[in-house]
Design an enzyme around this catalytic site. Sequence first.
Site, short mmCIF file in Angstrom:
data_model
loop_
_atom_site.label_atom_id
_atom_site.label_comp_id
_atom_site.label_asym_id
_atom_site.label_seq_id
_atom_site.Cartn_x
_atom_site.Cartn_y
_atom_site.Cartn_z
N LYS A 83 -2.26 -3.62 -18.52
CA LYS A 83 -1.94 -4.85 -17.80
C LYS A 83 -3.16 -5.77 -17.84
CE LYS A 83 0.48 -5.94 -13.48
NZ LYS A 83 0.74 -5.43 -12.14
C1 E4P Z 1 3.36 -6.99 -10.33
O1 E4P Z 1 3.03 -6.42 -11.34
C2 E4P Z 1 2.47 -7.13 -9.18
O2 E4P Z 1 1.79 -5.93 -9.03
C3 E4P Z 1 3.22 -7.39 -7.89
O3 E4P Z 1 4.60 -7.57 -8.12
C4 E4P Z 1 2.60 -8.42 -7.02
O4 E4P Z 1 3.38 -8.55 -5.86
P1 E4P Z 1 2.83 -9.26 -4.52
O5 E4P Z 1 2.86 -10.73 -4.73
O6 E4P Z 1 3.81 -8.82 -3.47
O7 E4P Z 1 1.45 -8.73 -4.29
#
Ligand code: E4P
Length: 217
Positions: A83
């Site tokens: 990622k």
């Molecule tokens: C996705 O890969 C992220 O880890 C996640 O969906 C972020 O979500 P949040 O905005 O609730 O922190």
Amino acid sequence: MQIFLDSTDTKVIADFAATGLIDGVTTNPTLIAKSGRPMLEVIAEICDLVPGPISAEVAATTADAMIAEGAKLAQIAPNVVIKLPLTRDGLIACGHFANEGVKTNVTLCFSPTQALLAAKAGATYVSPFIGRLDDYGFDGMDLIRDIRAIYDNYGYETEILAASVRNTAHVKEAAVVGADVVTIPPSVFGDMFKHPLTDKGLEQFLKDWASTGQSIL
Ligand code: E4P
């Protein structure tokens, strides 16, 4: 539509994976911090629990350092997806991994043009953040819709991974507008099973069945 869990809680992941409905898992540095555990250990455990794609996020900010960190994370298990943040350096690292045949998830995407660049860099997944856009008065779902149109116009194979999902309405809308994947907090996955009319209907069926005095087995 594929369903990923957005979590580092291995107990919860194991519990929900037992439904056979979880296709993968996404993590991020905030979720790793929340787990209170060493990242490499948590990712390895999740990779054992769920055979699908498991996103593990780099912490570096320069392309060379992201490539070094990504190479280390990729060694944890064959189902690790690297990622990377949607920055100039993140996309350089993405291009590197695409050339090496390593899967990537380009995260923190907030605009259609960012998503276009991620596709051109060869990202396996792009993660538009719906909830965080909604928090700022924008419509996060418009972003998913725009990316879907752009990717379809040019035949990009990058999968749209709807992220920052806060509720089941987000899941429904992301599915309707054509996101390939949705990553959801465990609480939202639990909510997807529920409907008051299901509970009411089942209660009535069980009551009526009991009144027959019959048994199937
Ligand atoms: C996705 O890969 C992220 O880890 C996640 O969906 C972020 O979500 P949040 O905005 O609730 O922190």
